[in-house]
Each structure stands twice: as C-alpha cells, then as structure tokens.
Write an enzyme that holds these catalytic residues in place. Sequence first.
Site, mmCIF file in Angstrom:
data_model
loop_
_atom_site.group_PDB
_atom_site.id
_atom_site.type_symbol
_atom_site.label_atom_id
_atom_site.label_comp_id
_atom_site.label_asym_id
_atom_site.label_seq_id
_atom_site.Cartn_x
_atom_site.Cartn_y
_atom_site.Cartn_z
ATOM 1 N N ASN A 42 22.453 -29.524 -3.012
ATOM 2 C CA ASN A 42 21.452 -28.504 -3.348
ATOM 3 C C ASN A 42 20.846 -27.940 -2.064
ATOM 4 O OD1 ASN A 42 20.270 -31.090 -3.099
ATOM 5 N ND2 ASN A 42 18.499 -30.541 -4.318
ATOM 6 N N ILE A 43 20.585 -26.638 -2.111
ATOM 7 C CA ILE A 43 20.043 -25.917 -0.957
ATOM 8 C C ILE A 43 18.819 -25.142 -1.446
ATOM 9 C CG2 ILE A 43 20.536 -24.246 0.871
ATOM 10 C CD1 ILE A 43 23.583 -24.838 0.300
ATOM 11 N N GLU A 44 17.642 -25.648 -1.084
ATOM 12 C CA GLU A 44 16.409 -25.053 -1.607
ATOM 13 C C GLU A 44 15.937 -23.901 -0.725
ATOM 14 O OE1 GLU A 44 13.687 -28.295 -2.359
ATOM 15 O OE2 GLU A 44 14.912 -28.937 -4.073
ATOM 16 N N CYS A 53 21.871 -25.061 -6.716
ATOM 17 C CA CYS A 53 22.129 -26.460 -7.077
ATOM 18 C C CYS A 53 23.421 -26.966 -6.423
ATOM 19 C CB CYS A 53 22.278 -26.609 -8.583
ATOM 20 S SG CYS A 53 20.775 -26.362 -9.527
ATOM 21 N N GLU A 55 25.975 -28.439 -7.754
ATOM 22 C CA GLU A 55 27.193 -28.121 -8.513
ATOM 23 C C GLU A 55 27.682 -26.724 -8.193
ATOM 24 O OE1 GLU A 55 24.322 -29.325 -9.514
ATOM 25 O OE2 GLU A 55 24.448 -30.388 -11.420
ATOM 26 N N CYS A 86 22.019 -28.628 -14.639
ATOM 27 C CA CYS A 86 21.076 -27.699 -15.283
ATOM 28 C C CYS A 86 21.853 -26.670 -16.103
ATOM 29 C CB CYS A 86 20.202 -27.016 -14.227
ATOM 30 S SG CYS A 86 21.035 -25.677 -13.355
ATOM 31 N N CYS A 89 24.063 -24.210 -14.101
ATOM 32 C CA CYS A 89 25.294 -24.834 -13.585
ATOM 33 C C CYS A 89 26.304 -25.086 -14.709
ATOM 34 C CB CYS A 89 24.968 -26.137 -12.853
ATOM 35 S SG CYS A 89 24.150 -25.833 -11.270
HETATM 36 N N1 THU Z 1 19.358 -29.685 -8.880
HETATM 37 C C1 THU Z 1 20.705 -29.704 -8.635
HETATM 38 O O1 THU Z 1 21.153 -29.602 -7.480
HETATM 39 N N2 THU Z 1 21.541 -29.865 -9.699
HETATM 40 C C2 THU Z 1 21.124 -29.976 -10.990
HETATM 41 O O2 THU Z 1 21.920 -29.894 -11.901
HETATM 42 C C3 THU Z 1 19.710 -30.217 -11.273
HETATM 43 C C4 THU Z 1 18.782 -29.761 -10.200
HETATM 44 C C5 THU Z 1 18.459 -29.522 -7.735
HETATM 45 C C6 THU Z 1 17.768 -28.190 -7.682
HETATM 46 C C7 THU Z 1 16.550 -28.528 -6.866
HETATM 47 O O3 THU Z 1 16.886 -28.426 -5.497
HETATM 48 C C8 THU Z 1 16.258 -29.986 -7.192
HETATM 49 O O4 THU Z 1 17.429 -30.486 -7.794
HETATM 50 C C9 THU Z 1 15.092 -30.199 -8.128
HETATM 51 O O5 THU Z 1 15.192 -29.428 -9.251
#
Ligand code: THU
Length: 130
Positions: A42-44, A53, A55, A86, A89
């Site tokens: 994940n890259i915020e 996310c 995935e 999520c 994804c």
């Molecule tokens: N996140 C994912 O990378 N994959 C998911 O399916 C659920 C959520 C990440 C997004 C965000 O960076 C962190 O988890 C919290 O929501």
Amino acid sequence: MTKQELCRKALDMRLMSYAPYSHFPVGAALECTDGTVYTGCNIENASYGATNCAERTAVFKAVSEGRKAFKRIAIAGTTKEFCPPCGVCRQVLSEFAPDMEVILVNYDGRTRELTLGELLPCRFGGDKLK
Ligand code: THU
C-alpha cells in the site's frame, strides 16, 4: 511457486509499504497463470483518497507489463485478523480474473483461502455494458 512461498512474498512486501497515516502496512503477491509473480504494497498519500492498496499496486504492475491472467493472490496484513481486500480492489481484480483464488495471511502466517467469486458475488463486469 508454492502457496507458502507466495504468502512469504506478501508478508515481506509489508516492509516496502508507505503507510505514515494509517500505520497499517499491507503486502500482496499476485501469481499469474504463466507462473510470474508481481508484488505490491500500500502507498498512502496526504490526500487520503489518493492512496493505493497493496493489491492494486500488484495488479497495475502486472498489467503494465503485459500480464492479465491471474491465478491467485496472497494478501498480508499486520494484525491477528485477516486483511480481506477492499471493495475497490475486489472490483479491480475481478476485471481480469473473477474466479481467482484469494489467500489471506495474518501476521503469524495463518491463512484463509477464498475465491474472488465468494468475495464479490453478482459483480459488475464488462459484459454488463453490452
Ligand atoms: N489497504 C490495503 O492495502 N489493502 C486492502 O485491501 C485494505 C486496505 C490499505 C489502504 C491503507 O493504506 C491502509 O490499508 C488502511 O486502510
């Protein structure tokens, strides 16, 4: 690649995560039908909605290199609870492989296996646009 190796890659990818806001690293390892594996994290973003996310990072890497046939994906969170993909994804994965296998891995390596069809029944696909 064995299921265990794929899960290990997903767990390891959490180290590449950029998650300064949620502090919730996620890693993914996507196996294509030809055996190639693409990883993602994940890259915020400070503008939260721009976050990607784990995935989708893996899917976009694969598609951008010409792979669109997916066999399975391992997804690793950082908690005792599993980290199911999520809704966005699920939709993105279903564009390419609506019945692929999804392996959830928790922090100590326990797994739960599902299909994307179970996670996203009655999906909206390209066929609905005709
Ligand atoms: N996140 C994912 O990378 N994959 C998911 O399916 C659920 C959520 C990440 C997004 C965000 O960076 C962190 O988890 C919290 O929501």
